[in-house]
Design a protein around this motif. Structure first.
Motif, PDB file in Angstrom:
ATOM      1  N   ASN A 137     -40.919  -9.589 -42.441  1.00  0.00           N
ATOM      2  CA  ASN A 137     -41.741  -8.736 -41.571  1.00  0.00           C
ATOM      3  C   ASN A 137     -42.647  -9.492 -40.618  1.00  0.00           C
ATOM      4  OD1 ASN A 137     -41.090  -5.976 -42.521  1.00  0.00           O
ATOM      5  ND2 ASN A 137     -41.825  -6.777 -44.476  1.00  0.00           N
ATOM      6  N   ILE A 138     -42.543 -10.805 -40.621  1.00  0.00           N
ATOM      7  CA  ILE A 138     -43.472 -11.558 -39.764  1.00  0.00           C
ATOM      8  C   ILE A 138     -42.826 -11.899 -38.422  1.00  0.00           C
ATOM      9  CG2 ILE A 138     -44.905 -12.458 -41.640  1.00  0.00           C
ATOM     10  CD1 ILE A 138     -43.374 -15.065 -41.516  1.00  0.00           C
ATOM     11  N   ASP A 139     -43.680 -12.031 -37.403  1.00  0.00           N
ATOM     12  CA  ASP A 139     -43.189 -12.257 -36.041  1.00  0.00           C
ATOM     13  C   ASP A 139     -42.589 -13.661 -35.911  1.00  0.00           C
ATOM     14  OD1 ASP A 139     -45.387 -14.146 -35.290  1.00  0.00           O
ATOM     15  OD2 ASP A 139     -46.603 -12.369 -35.669  1.00  0.00           O
ATOM     16  N   GLY A 174     -46.440  -7.019 -41.811  1.00  0.00           N
ATOM     17  CA  GLY A 174     -46.347  -8.448 -41.494  1.00  0.00           C
ATOM     18  C   GLY A 174     -47.667  -9.154 -41.751  1.00  0.00           C
TER      19      GLY A 174
END
Ligand SMILES: Nc1ncnc2c1ncn2[C@@H]1O[C@H](COP(=O)(O)OP(=O)(O)OP(=O)(O)O)[C@@H](O)[C@H]1O
Length: 235
Positions: free
Chosen positions: A162-164, A136
């Motif tokens: 994949n990032i929050d 991420g």
């Protein structure tokens, strides 16, 4: 801005991209969706002259991208970690990319100071090489390097994957701001909420073909959810 003409890529006798004609106008925000293996990344790669089509061509501002350089000055893309340089720290990488666009390190630092929310304290001054960042955070570096280039045309392949959630929201805001400034964006995603939120036009790819080309409206999300709920349809 972008014209795709009679574009075809075939692997093992199977056409994985087959687009007779597609135009992307300057300033459009396009979401590219489609199930796994639909051909999205292969299309991106041909648009960036990373792989050659078997047939047809991609034009950017009326010039073929294949074998040309002009499009590189106004196009930024992040498809995957292969776009990064693993043995550099994020700072070194940003200075390198900035240098290609004639920015000195102080100008890059100024830009990086505007990205502190997006980086959330995890990217800069951590003494880590890019190879040691999470997937991420590598994606954040790639996206931030694209923005540093001040592109007229931005291509991101599954940037939300994949990032929050906080960064997803920040990235959506960044994309909306870019579109408001007239930047053309092409973003692939499996997240129907995100693409319908940030994109004015949605392209639905299946088995290499663009089978839907929709101006986003209030019913688009429901329409797409209904389509994918039955696993997509063949045409
Ligand atoms: N180098 C290659 N050699 C053989 N087949 C390939 C190659 N690259 C891609 N393909 C095939 O082309 C098809 C399209 O792949 P592509 O990665 O473009 O799909 P995608 O829509 O990006 O999928 P995903 O959503 O899973 O990322 C797949 O069947 C894939 O296996």
């Amino acid at each position: 801005m972008i014209e795709i003409k009679d574009l075809k890529k075939v692997y093992a006798a199977v056409p994985v991209v087959n687009i007779p004609q597609l135009s992307i106008a300057k300033g459009e925000s396009i979401g590219l969706i489609g199930n796994n293996g639909a051909g999205k990344t292969t299309l991106f790669r041909m648009m960036l002259d990373l792989i050659l089509p078997d047939q047809g061509e991609v034009l950017s501002n009326s010039e073929p991208v294949a074998g040309n350089e002009a499009w590189k000055s106004y196009t930024a893309a992040y498809l995957d970690e292969g776009f990064l340089i693993d043995y550099l720290t994020p700072e070194e990488y940003f200075y390198f990319i900035g240098g290609l666009h004639k920015y000195n390190n102080a100008q890059v630092d100024d830009y990086l100071s505007t990205m502190s929310d997006f980086f959330n304290g995890e990217i800069l001054k951590r003494g880590k090489y890019i190879r040691d960042l999470s997937k991420g955070n590598q994606c954040k570096v790639g996206v931030a390097a694209c923005l540093l280039q001040n592109p007229e045309f931005l291509m991101l392949d599954e940037p939300f994957a994949n990032i929050d959630p906080s960064t997803q929201i920040r990235l959506k805001n960044v994309l909306k701001e870019l579109n408001a400034k007239g930047v053309t964006t092409l973003v692939s995603s499996h997240d129907l909420n995100h693409v319908t939120d940030v994109c004015d036009r949605i392209l639905l790819m299946e088995k290499g073909k663009i089978i839907k080309d929709i101006e986003t409206n209030a019913s688009t999300l429901a329409e797409l959810e209904a389509y994918f709920a039955v696993g997509g349809q063949t045409v």
